[in-house]
Design a protein around this motif. Structure first.
Motif, short mmCIF file in Angstrom:
data_model
loop_
_atom_site.label_atom_id
_atom_site.label_comp_id
_atom_site.label_asym_id
_atom_site.label_seq_id
_atom_site.Cartn_x
_atom_site.Cartn_y
_atom_site.Cartn_z
N ARG A 257 0.85 -1.04 -0.05
CA ARG A 257 0.35 -0.01 0.21
C ARG A 257 0.87 1.21 -0.08
O ARG A 257 1.57 1.46 1.05
CB ARG A 257 -1.11 0.09 1.06
CG ARG A 257 -1.89 -0.88 1.02
CD ARG A 257 -2.98 -1.05 2.37
NE ARG A 257 -2.39 -0.99 3.76
CZ ARG A 257 -2.09 -2.09 4.20
NH1 ARG A 257 -2.34 -3.31 3.54
NH2 ARG A 257 -1.22 -2.35 5.39
N LEU B 197 1.10 5.24 -0.27
CA LEU B 197 0.27 6.60 0.02
C LEU B 197 1.20 7.77 -0.44
O LEU B 197 2.28 8.12 0.21
CB LEU B 197 0.06 6.85 1.62
CG LEU B 197 -0.72 8.12 1.91
CD1 LEU B 197 -1.99 8.45 1.14
CD2 LEU B 197 -1.03 8.18 3.35
N GLU C 276 -1.28 -1.08 -4.41
CA GLU C 276 -2.43 -0.31 -3.81
C GLU C 276 -2.05 0.99 -3.60
O GLU C 276 -1.59 1.32 -2.63
CB GLU C 276 -3.04 -0.91 -2.56
CG GLU C 276 -4.43 -0.13 -2.40
CD GLU C 276 -5.18 -0.74 -1.04
OE1 GLU C 276 -5.32 0.14 -0.16
OE2 GLU C 276 -5.10 -2.04 -1.02
N HIS D 151 -2.57 5.20 -3.14
CA HIS D 151 -3.50 6.08 -2.91
C HIS D 151 -2.72 7.53 -2.63
O HIS D 151 -1.66 7.63 -2.70
CB HIS D 151 -3.75 6.12 -1.23
CG HIS D 151 -4.65 4.80 -0.74
ND1 HIS D 151 -5.94 4.65 -0.45
CD2 HIS D 151 -4.24 3.39 -0.85
CE1 HIS D 151 -6.49 3.62 -0.29
NE2 HIS D 151 -5.42 2.71 -0.57
N HIS E 253 -9.55 6.14 -3.97
CA HIS E 253 -8.28 6.15 -3.31
C HIS E 253 -7.51 7.37 -3.44
O HIS E 253 -6.36 7.58 -3.12
CB HIS E 253 -7.20 5.06 -3.85
CG HIS E 253 -7.45 3.63 -3.67
ND1 HIS E 253 -6.90 2.44 -4.21
CD2 HIS E 253 -8.35 3.06 -2.78
CE1 HIS E 253 -7.33 1.32 -3.70
NE2 HIS E 253 -8.38 1.67 -2.65
N HIS F 249 -7.66 11.11 -2.19
CA HIS F 249 -8.32 11.62 -0.73
C HIS F 249 -7.80 13.05 -0.80
O HIS F 249 -6.76 13.51 -0.90
CB HIS F 249 -7.42 10.90 0.64
CG HIS F 249 -7.80 9.54 0.28
ND1 HIS F 249 -8.44 8.67 1.10
CD2 HIS F 249 -6.78 8.52 -0.01
CE1 HIS F 249 -8.26 7.44 1.00
NE2 HIS F 249 -7.26 7.43 0.21
N LEU G 169 -5.59 10.02 7.82
CA LEU G 169 -5.36 9.23 6.53
C LEU G 169 -4.48 8.24 6.62
O LEU G 169 -4.52 7.02 6.18
CB LEU G 169 -5.11 10.37 5.54
CG LEU G 169 -4.64 9.73 4.10
CD1 LEU G 169 -5.98 8.87 3.51
CD2 LEU G 169 -4.13 10.94 3.13
N GLU H 67 -5.98 5.25 8.37
CA GLU H 67 -6.89 4.64 7.26
C GLU H 67 -6.11 3.71 6.53
O GLU H 67 -6.74 2.65 6.04
CB GLU H 67 -7.89 5.75 6.60
CG GLU H 67 -8.83 5.06 5.63
CD GLU H 67 -9.59 6.31 4.68
OE1 GLU H 67 -10.13 5.77 3.60
OE2 GLU H 67 -9.54 7.53 5.30
N VAL H 68 -5.11 4.14 5.88
CA VAL H 68 -4.35 3.69 4.79
C VAL H 68 -3.32 2.58 5.24
O VAL H 68 -3.31 1.15 4.98
CB VAL H 68 -3.94 4.36 3.77
CG1 VAL H 68 -2.87 3.58 2.63
CG2 VAL H 68 -4.78 5.39 3.16
N GLU H 69 -2.58 2.91 6.36
CA GLU H 69 -1.63 1.96 6.93
C GLU H 69 -0.83 1.63 5.90
O GLU H 69 -0.55 0.29 5.66
CB GLU H 69 -2.14 0.65 7.78
CG GLU H 69 -3.02 0.94 9.05
CD GLU H 69 -3.61 0.00 9.85
OE1 GLU H 69 -3.27 -1.15 9.20
OE2 GLU H 69 -4.00 0.20 10.94
N PRO H 70 0.11 2.56 5.32
CA PRO H 70 0.80 2.47 4.06
C PRO H 70 2.10 1.61 4.48
O PRO H 70 2.85 1.67 5.52
CB PRO H 70 1.24 3.78 3.67
CG PRO H 70 1.10 4.55 5.00
CD PRO H 70 0.09 4.12 5.80
N CYS I 16 6.95 0.39 7.49
CA CYS I 16 6.78 1.90 6.47
C CYS I 16 7.73 2.38 6.21
O CYS I 16 8.68 2.85 7.09
CB CYS I 16 5.53 2.75 7.04
SG CYS I 16 5.23 3.92 5.99
#
Length: 644
Positions: free
Chosen positions: A359, A361, A387, A389, A475, A477, A505, A508-511, A550
């Motif tokens: 993920r 971000l 994924e 965002h 995705h 924001h 944010l 929410e995403v936990e990138p 991360c």
């Protein structure tokens, strides 16, 4: 890094005392304390303190600290007399751009200085009155006993006050014509270069030089080139700041970013023995390659010895061993897999193979920074199945031309007419918007409705770019951070609400990856504030489960590029990928052809980006690596919370 050890050696090329601080806040606090110390001393002696004051973004933290000292520590300004450097002409003191308003907002409204002890050049005078007014301004300074401490910033032309190139060292307070570069730099404050006054009233160089103490301050990478000229260059009319070299009690106060082109910071090895670490060795070797026009693996012992790097050779040589180490370090920065390559040995790769997919971000300070600065990498991440965002931190609404608002308002109005939609409230709003636009004065703050329309324009463009890059709309924001929403170039201070929005944010995403803008030469400061919000949010999330897995990567591109010795992940782009990136940038139509706030670079954003990406690829090529069309560079944020 070289700071104050062996001071005479490391400052050999500097013609004026120069102090370098870690950041602007620390430096500003030191300057404010010097001013406060003098005020306290003079107050005890029942004497006046006379201050020469500057405007612009540079001294704002100094003024904030003086206000704090007044409110929290009882520093009184009742015996202080102030003289400001300059003011635009003609200009009403109540206008947004007026230095009268600036000084009131940042200092005078918050301290106990008597109103009759404040002096700021008058931008409302009849032109015939200006010469006599300037003569009396000089007289008032003399009657006050002369200026004790004069604060200065510096413009890209090297101007101090509004003393533009060509100003004489004995010049006095007068009307001047502003340089084209100065007017361009002021364009954002006036919502367009065409609205910037062509003239100003300014103290002269001679007036400034009569001060007992002069402090010139500069922050940020954007000031580094002119600071080098002012500090290390010869005295000349073309750079008025160089006159300060002849003052017996002048100092230059810098943060690390503004000092980065000084010899002691950029190439300390030519001045003194260095404490070599991996980062400094890499920087020195890249510099040496460029100096002798050779790739890394062709450098010789003689090259090192002849360019001040003999001690490096002695400690880590021969040249072959150093060359191999640096070549491998640089080679390991290059990757076509910015999200990590699955099922591959990631020992020498900048990103981890697992987890895959990740993920990611991407934080974008303005709605187009993501594609301008790292559009190729963004598209690559999507194509590799990650994924992705995007967090658009601000609405970007002040960067939309008024004509675009009228065009969109007309569209809505015509749409309602064509389809006979009964929306009386909407039609009233549309009429009000049009009326406001027709009566709007240059530089006037937009109404709430117009700011909202401009924000929607930027949002629609961001969605179009996101769709083109393959990012699902859910995705994308839009954070609309409150600090930005003033309708003016000058923003509110970063608040806890801004940080909370960012934290929400992140959680929410936990990138697994965060990308953030590190090009702090953005002349309007939005990038710097947005990055600070991210750092503070990460600190709040430090105990979250996801944070240890991360990585944070900082990108550049809109305003500057990373030096090749700094890059830790280099993502090559093919000609086709560079074209895709350009098309993604083109989706931001309101910023195409002529951005409202282009800054010092007159090129369109896509042109700047492509040339910087191609330039990075050419540098890698010159160092002996594979020849790519373009490269986007990234530096990993290690979590120290500092914005350099």
């Amino acid at each position: 890094m070289i700071y104050y050890n062996e001071y005479e050696k490391v400052t050999y090329y500097e013609h004026i005392p120069t102090n370098i601080y870690e950041d602007a806040s620390t430096a500003s606090a030191e300057v404010a304390e010097e001013i406060a110390t003098l005020i306290r001393q003079r107050n005890k002696e029942d004497k006046h303190t006379v201050l020469g004051l500057a405007t612009g973004s540079t001294p704002t933290e100094v003024y904030a600290e003086l206000v704090r000292l007044h409110k929290e520590e009882g520093l009184t300004f009742k015996n202080v007399i102030t003289f400001n450097l300059d003011e635009y002409y003609p200009l009403d003191p109540h206008s947004l751009q007026s230095y009268v308003r600036f000084m009131n907002e940042h200092l005078f409204n918050h301290i106990d200085i008597p109103e009759d002890q404040v002096h700021i050049p008058d931008g409302t005078l009849d032109e015939k009155e200006v010469p006599e007014y300037c003569r009396k301004y000089e007289q008032k300074i003399r009657e006050a006993g002369g200026i004790d401490i004069q604060l200065l910033g510096i413009g890209r032309t090297g101007h101090i006050g509004f003393n533009e190139p060509g100003s004489r060292p004995n010049s006095r307070t007068r009307m001047i014509t502003l340089d084209r570069i100065t007017r361009k730099d002021a364009a954002s404050d006036f919502f367009g270069e065409e609205y910037v006054p062509r003239r100003a009233i300014t103290m002269g160089v001679g007036t400034i030089m009569d001060s007992d103490r002069i402090i010139l301050m500069a922050w940020g990478e954007g000031k580094a080139p002119i600071i080098r000229e002012a500090v290390e260059g010869n005295i000349r009319e073309q750079v008025p700041a160089t006159y300060l070299q002849e003052h017996e009690n002048a100092s230059v106060i810098l943060d690390e970013a503004a000092a980065e082109k000084l010899t002691r910071q950029r190439t300390p090895w030519v001045l003194t023995t260095c404490d070599w670490d991996d980062q400094l060795i890499r920087r020195a070797v890249v510099w040496l390659c460029q100096k002798v026009d050779k790739p890394v693996l062709k450098l010789t012992d003689e090259d090192y010895n002849e360019h001040g790097m003999g001690d490096l050779l002695t400690e880590y040589g021969p040249a072959y061993d150093i060359n191999i180490k640096i070549f491998n370090d640089l080679q390991h920065t290059i990757t076509g897999w910015p999200g990590g390559k699955p099922d591959a040995d990631d020992t020498h790769r900048p990103e981890r193979a697992k987890p895959f997919p990740k993920r990611a971000l991407i934080f974008s300070p303005h709605p187009d920074d993501d594609v301008i600065s790292m559009g190729g990498t963004l598209i690559r991440l999507v194509e590799h199945g990650h994924e992705v965002h995007v967090g658009y931190q601000t609405s970007g609404n002040i960067a939309v031309f008024d004509d675009d608002v009228i065009r969109f308002v007309d569209f809505v109005s015509d749409y309602n007419d064509i389809f006979d939609i009964d929306q009386s409230e909407a039609e009233d709003m549309l009429k009000n918007v049009k009326k406001f636009m027709q009566e709007k004065e240059p530089g006037q703050i937009d109404s709430y409705e117009i700011k909202h329309v401009k924000g929607l324009i930027r949002r629609g463009e961001a969605k179009a770019a996101g769709r083109y890059c393959g990012i699902p709309e859910e995705h994308l924001h839009f954070l609309n951070m409150p600090f930005y929403e003033t309708g003016r170039v000058k923003k509110k201070p970063l608040s806890q609400e801004d940080v909370d929005i960012t934290v929400a944010l992140l959680r929410e995403v936990e990138p697994h990856q965060i990308y953030a803008a590190g090009d702090l030469s953005d002349p309007h400061g939005t990038h710097r504030v947005c990055l600070k919000a991210i750092f503070l949010a990460l600190e709040e999330c430090k105990d979250d489960d996801w944070i240890d897995d991360c990585k944070v990567w900082l990108y550049r591109g809109a305003w500057q590029e990373w030096d090749i010795n700094e890059i830790e992940m280099a993502v090559p782009l093919s000609p086709e990928e560079l074209t895709k990136k350009r098309k993604a940038i083109f989706k931001h139509q309101s910023q195409k052809d002529r951005p409202l706030f282009p800054g010092a670079d007159e090129r369109e954003f896509w042109q700047r980006s492509e040339e910087r990406n191609r330039g990075t690829a050419q540098l890698y090529d010159a160092l002996g690596f594979a020849e790519y069309e373009a490269i986007e560079g990234f530096v990993e944020y290690k979590g120290n919370g500092q914005i350099k």
